[in-house]
Motif scaffolding. Structure first.
Motif, PDB file in Angstrom:
ATOM      1  N   ALA A 112       0.423  -1.408   0.144  1.00 34.36           N
ATOM      2  CA  ALA A 112       0.186  -0.060   0.423  1.00 34.36           C
ATOM      3  C   ALA A 112       0.805   1.115  -0.106  1.00 34.36           C
ATOM      4  O   ALA A 112       0.623   2.127  -0.707  1.00 34.36           O
ATOM      5  CB  ALA A 112      -0.985   0.082   0.880  1.00 34.36           C
ATOM      6  N   ALA A 113       2.462   1.231   1.384  1.00 32.06           N
ATOM      7  CA  ALA A 113       2.873   2.705   0.563  1.00 32.06           C
ATOM      8  C   ALA A 113       3.202   3.162  -0.429  1.00 32.06           C
ATOM      9  O   ALA A 113       3.468   3.725  -0.700  1.00 32.06           O
ATOM     10  CB  ALA A 113       3.607   2.826   1.851  1.00 32.06           C
ATOM     11  N   ALA A 114       3.711   1.636  -0.588  1.00 27.52           N
ATOM     12  CA  ALA A 114       4.939   1.929  -2.476  1.00 27.52           C
ATOM     13  C   ALA A 114       3.772   2.376  -3.290  1.00 27.52           C
ATOM     14  O   ALA A 114       3.438   3.059  -4.571  1.00 27.52           O
ATOM     15  CB  ALA A 114       5.147   0.914  -2.971  1.00 27.52           C
ATOM     16  N   ILE A 115       2.165   2.238  -3.184  1.00 27.40           N
ATOM     17  CA  ILE A 115       1.381   1.884  -4.452  1.00 27.40           C
ATOM     18  C   ILE A 115       1.141   3.335  -3.476  1.00 27.40           C
ATOM     19  O   ILE A 115       0.875   4.339  -5.388  1.00 27.40           O
ATOM     20  CB  ILE A 115       0.514   1.444  -4.218  1.00 27.40           C
ATOM     21  N   ARG A 116       0.680   3.960  -2.924  1.00 23.21           N
ATOM     22  CA  ARG A 116       0.767   5.711  -2.300  1.00 23.21           C
ATOM     23  C   ARG A 116       1.421   6.433  -3.373  1.00 23.21           C
ATOM     24  O   ARG A 116       1.132   7.259  -3.853  1.00 23.21           O
ATOM     25  CB  ARG A 116      -0.123   5.668  -0.978  1.00 23.21           C
ATOM     26  N   SER A 117       2.809   6.136  -2.789  1.00 20.16           N
ATOM     27  CA  SER A 117       3.475   6.802  -3.601  1.00 20.16           C
ATOM     28  C   SER A 117       3.649   6.823  -4.974  1.00 20.16           C
ATOM     29  O   SER A 117       4.161   7.779  -5.691  1.00 20.16           O
ATOM     30  CB  SER A 117       5.077   5.961  -2.859  1.00 20.16           C
ATOM     31  N   LEU A 118       3.865   5.899  -5.839  1.00 22.37           N
ATOM     32  CA  LEU A 118       3.033   5.676  -7.265  1.00 22.37           C
ATOM     33  C   LEU A 118       2.234   6.484  -8.040  1.00 22.37           C
ATOM     34  O   LEU A 118       2.149   7.429  -8.704  1.00 22.37           O
ATOM     35  CB  LEU A 118       3.181   4.160  -8.064  1.00 22.37           C
ATOM     36  N   MET A 119       1.150   6.932  -7.173  1.00 21.79           N
ATOM     37  CA  MET A 119       0.663   7.523  -7.254  1.00 21.79           C
ATOM     38  C   MET A 119      -0.135   9.401  -6.954  1.00 21.79           C
ATOM     39  O   MET A 119       0.075   9.522  -8.026  1.00 21.79           O
ATOM     40  CB  MET A 119      -1.018   7.180  -6.529  1.00 21.79           C
ATOM     41  N   THR A 141       9.208  11.933 -12.363  1.00 26.28           N
ATOM     42  CA  THR A 141       9.929  10.663 -12.884  1.00 26.28           C
ATOM     43  C   THR A 141      11.123  10.255 -12.369  1.00 26.28           C
ATOM     44  O   THR A 141      10.409   8.556 -12.038  1.00 26.28           O
ATOM     45  CB  THR A 141       9.950  10.840 -13.996  1.00 26.28           C
ATOM     46  N   ALA A 142      11.611  10.493 -11.338  1.00 22.58           N
ATOM     47  CA  ALA A 142      12.635  10.215 -10.118  1.00 22.58           C
ATOM     48  C   ALA A 142      11.802   9.187  -9.183  1.00 22.58           C
ATOM     49  O   ALA A 142      12.179   8.061  -8.750  1.00 22.58           O
ATOM     50  CB  ALA A 142      12.859  10.647 -10.093  1.00 22.58           C
ATOM     51  N   ARG A 143      10.742   9.437  -9.200  1.00 20.23           N
ATOM     52  CA  ARG A 143       9.343   8.916  -7.541  1.00 20.23           C
ATOM     53  C   ARG A 143       9.097   7.602  -8.363  1.00 20.23           C
ATOM     54  O   ARG A 143       8.688   7.276  -7.808  1.00 20.23           O
ATOM     55  CB  ARG A 143       9.007  10.354  -7.662  1.00 20.23           C
ATOM     56  N   ILE A 144       7.762   7.891  -9.605  1.00 23.31           N
ATOM     57  CA  ILE A 144       7.611   7.113 -10.261  1.00 23.31           C
ATOM     58  C   ILE A 144       8.581   6.012 -10.418  1.00 23.31           C
ATOM     59  O   ILE A 144       8.747   4.466  -9.810  1.00 23.31           O
ATOM     60  CB  ILE A 144       7.217   7.426 -10.861  1.00 23.31           C
ATOM     61  N   VAL A 145      10.119   6.081 -11.026  1.00 24.25           N
ATOM     62  CA  VAL A 145      10.505   4.813 -11.100  1.00 24.25           C
ATOM     63  C   VAL A 145      11.350   4.450  -9.466  1.00 24.25           C
ATOM     64  O   VAL A 145      11.780   2.921  -9.055  1.00 24.25           O
ATOM     65  CB  VAL A 145      12.100   5.244 -11.669  1.00 24.25           C
ATOM     66  N   ALA A 146      11.347   5.469  -8.551  1.00 27.57           N
ATOM     67  CA  ALA A 146      11.747   4.469  -7.175  1.00 27.57           C
ATOM     68  C   ALA A 146      10.666   3.704  -6.670  1.00 27.57           C
ATOM     69  O   ALA A 146      10.867   2.742  -6.351  1.00 27.57           O
ATOM     70  CB  ALA A 146      11.337   5.851  -6.033  1.00 27.57           C
ATOM     71  N   ALA A 147       9.256   4.690  -6.806  1.00 23.97           N
ATOM     72  CA  ALA A 147       8.454   3.787  -6.078  1.00 23.97           C
ATOM     73  C   ALA A 147       7.851   2.519  -7.149  1.00 23.97           C
ATOM     74  O   ALA A 147       7.793   1.459  -6.105  1.00 23.97           O
ATOM     75  CB  ALA A 147       6.874   4.157  -6.632  1.00 23.97           C
ATOM     76  N   LEU A 148       8.094   1.809  -8.932  1.00 23.76           N
ATOM     77  CA  LEU A 148       8.223   0.980  -9.170  1.00 23.76           C
ATOM     78  C   LEU A 148       9.036   0.045  -8.681  1.00 23.76           C
ATOM     79  O   LEU A 148       9.337  -1.394  -9.140  1.00 23.76           O
ATOM     80  CB  LEU A 148       8.738   1.063 -10.749  1.00 23.76           C
ATOM     81  N   ASN A 149      10.603   0.944  -8.100  1.00 27.40           N
ATOM     82  CA  ASN A 149      11.588  -0.060  -7.824  1.00 27.40           C
ATOM     83  C   ASN A 149      11.172  -1.140  -6.369  1.00 27.40           C
ATOM     84  O   ASN A 149      11.584  -1.745  -6.653  1.00 27.40           O
ATOM     85  CB  ASN A 149      12.927   0.288  -7.446  1.00 27.40           C
ATOM     86  N   ALA A 150      10.445  -0.182  -5.303  1.00 26.89           N
ATOM     87  CA  ALA A 150      10.240  -0.915  -4.602  1.00 26.89           C
ATOM     88  C   ALA A 150       8.660  -1.856  -4.861  1.00 26.89           C
ATOM     89  O   ALA A 150       9.418  -2.620  -3.453  1.00 26.89           O
ATOM     90  CB  ALA A 150       9.514   0.214  -3.495  1.00 26.89           C
ATOM     91  N   LEU A 151       8.324  -1.840  -5.771  1.00 32.15           N
ATOM     92  CA  LEU A 151       7.678  -3.229  -6.292  1.00 32.15           C
ATOM     93  C   LEU A 151       8.246  -3.782  -6.439  1.00 32.15           C
ATOM     94  O   LEU A 151       7.421  -5.240  -7.564  1.00 32.15           O
ATOM     95  CB  LEU A 151       6.671  -2.088  -7.351  1.00 32.15           C
ATOM     96  N   GLY A 152       9.406  -3.548  -7.185  1.00 31.73           N
ATOM     97  CA  GLY A 152       9.985  -4.871  -8.130  1.00 31.73           C
ATOM     98  C   GLY A 152      10.567  -4.822  -8.853  1.00 31.73           C
ATOM     99  O   GLY A 152      11.499  -6.107  -9.721  1.00 31.73           O
ATOM    100  N   MET A 153      10.920  -3.999  -9.924  1.00 29.51           N
ATOM    101  CA  MET A 153      10.651  -3.694 -11.402  1.00 29.51           C
ATOM    102  C   MET A 153      12.426  -2.930 -10.666  1.00 29.51           C
ATOM    103  O   MET A 153      11.954  -1.644 -10.771  1.00 29.51           O
ATOM    104  CB  MET A 153       9.808  -3.019 -12.556  1.00 29.51           C
ATOM    105  N   THR A 154      12.639  -3.396 -11.662  1.00 27.66           N
ATOM    106  CA  THR A 154      14.056  -3.196 -11.885  1.00 27.66           C
ATOM    107  C   THR A 154      14.502  -2.156 -13.137  1.00 27.66           C
ATOM    108  O   THR A 154      13.399  -2.173 -13.816  1.00 27.66           O
ATOM    109  CB  THR A 154      15.693  -3.749 -11.434  1.00 27.66           C
ATOM    110  N   ASN A 155      16.349  -1.094 -13.473  1.00 27.24           N
ATOM    111  CA  ASN A 155      16.146  -0.929 -14.710  1.00 27.24           C
ATOM    112  C   ASN A 155      16.781  -1.485 -15.444  1.00 27.24           C
ATOM    113  O   ASN A 155      17.533  -0.918 -16.617  1.00 27.24           O
ATOM    114  CB  ASN A 155      17.374   0.777 -14.251  1.00 27.24           C
TER     115      ASN A 155
END
Length: 364
Positions: A112-119, A141-155
């Motif tokens: 939930a925390a990562a999803i809220r950050s993404l939103m 965009t940096a915050r979006i990438v950080a939230a996606l990283n927290a959810l498991g998506m790497t670069n």
């Protein structure tokens, strides 16, 4: 005014001993834009487009405006072009993210925390679309990438971290994925534009309701873009692969914004314009859901005398299109039929409304 109520398809899957024997698709009711737009000044239409289309509003406006400008032989500046491409990219990122947490992560309480950050980051990015400050886009965009990283998506080439929320979701899609027979895939691209826009004004609504390219009905959207751009083999080709493509595209678009949103490094064909004769032109725009087309003919006073549009839905949910190819001949596990078909439909377009019915037709 909203046309969302008509933006729904009806899918009936006929089963013979758990094997998909046939798929019938009753298309959505297309909005009567040709009639609504006839005789109107373009300036008045641009104001109502966001109310007519709940999805991809910026792409719809850009497509109409680009087609009209080309019909008038107007030349746009490089700055205007860059601004429009940036707006399309921001809208695409937002739509891709919205589909991610609505279609895949809604029930993930632990994330939930990562999803809220993404939103929040997505909202900030949408807000930055109205601001000329590149720093605001970079920060969002940096915050979006950080939230996606927290959810498991790497670069790293779209890799997903083992055990992460996104990895678990992809594993769940793999688990419910249907057992299918091999199917040929084809993908819509900028190379098809001239054929399509010419037919828009020659064949009109008949072509728009049921488009094809010499009998072929290609797929359009993030996975199709990835396959075309990287020249990859379309195997495997399930819902999990399409989800990976959506996330990878989000990261790639964010990287483009952070790097300065330059035209020279923009996605090939993201906005294209085509002159089709005196007072006649068309435009193509790559939106989140796939490739969108608008074609116009103007009268001597500059009003729209003819308008045709072709959305991604008409390709992906064509009676002989990608959805049918993905399901025809597949084996659906008893008790998970609906989950499997829902996953295929959502992988093609998470935003499309649909009703799903099953019908038994006897032994295979």
């Amino acid at each position: 005014m909203s046309l969302a109520a008509g933006n729904k398809i009806d899918v009936t899957v006929s089963l013979a001993a758990d094997i998909v024997a046939a798929i019938e698709i009753l298309p959505r009711v297309r909005p009567p834009l040709a009639r609504l737009f006839a005789g109107k000044q373009v300036s008045s239409l641009l104001k109502v487009l966001p109310r007519l289309f709940a999805l991809c509003a910026a792409a719809q406006q850009t497509a109409l405006l680009s087609a009209v400008e080309t019909a008038r032989d107007e030349v746009i500046t490089r700055t205007t072009k860059q601004s429009r491409i940036t707006l399309i990219v921001i809208e695409r990122i937002a739509d891709l993210l919205r589909a991610l947490f609505v279609g895949h992560l809604t029930q993930d309480i632990a994330s939930a925390a990562a999803i809220r950050s993404l939103m929040r980051a997505m909202s900030a990015l949408l807000g930055s679309a109205q601001s000329p400050r590149h720093s605001a886009q970079c920060e969002a965009t940096a915050r979006i990438v950080a939230a996606l990283n927290a959810l498991g998506m790497t670069n790293e080439g779209g890799a997903v971290r083992s055990g992460s929320p996104l990895a678990l979701r992809i594993a769940a899609l793999d688990e419910i994925d249907l057992k299918r027979i091999p199917a040929e895939h084809s993908f819509l691209s900028v190379a098809d534009d001239l054929n399509i826009v010419t037919r828009l004004l020659v064949d009109g609504a008949r072509f728009c309701y049921c488009p094809d390219l010499d009998g072929n009905v290609p797929e359009t959207g993030p996975w199709a873009r990835q396959m075309t751009r990287d020249r990859l083999s379309p195997s495997p080709s399930g819902a999990a692969e399409r989800l990976r493509a959506r996330i990878a595209e989000t990261l790639r678009l964010c990287a483009w914004l952070k790097a300065g949103a330059q035209i020279d490094s923009a996605e090939h064909g993201i906005i294209e314009r085509y002159k089709l004769g005196p007072g006649r032109a068309a435009a193509a725009v790559e939106c989140a859901r796939g490739r969108l087309y608008h074609a116009v003919e103007l009268d001597p006073q500059g009003r729209i005398s003819r308008f045709e549009f072709l959305a991604p839905t008409e390709w992906n949910f064509h009676p002989c299109g990608p959805l049918v190819r993905s399901l025809q001949g597949a084996v659906l596990t008893a008790g998970r039929r609906r989950d499997a078909v829902d996953a295929v439909i959502a992988s093609l377009d998470p935003c499309v409304g649909f009703t799903l019915n099953f019908r038994e037709v006897g032994d295979a």
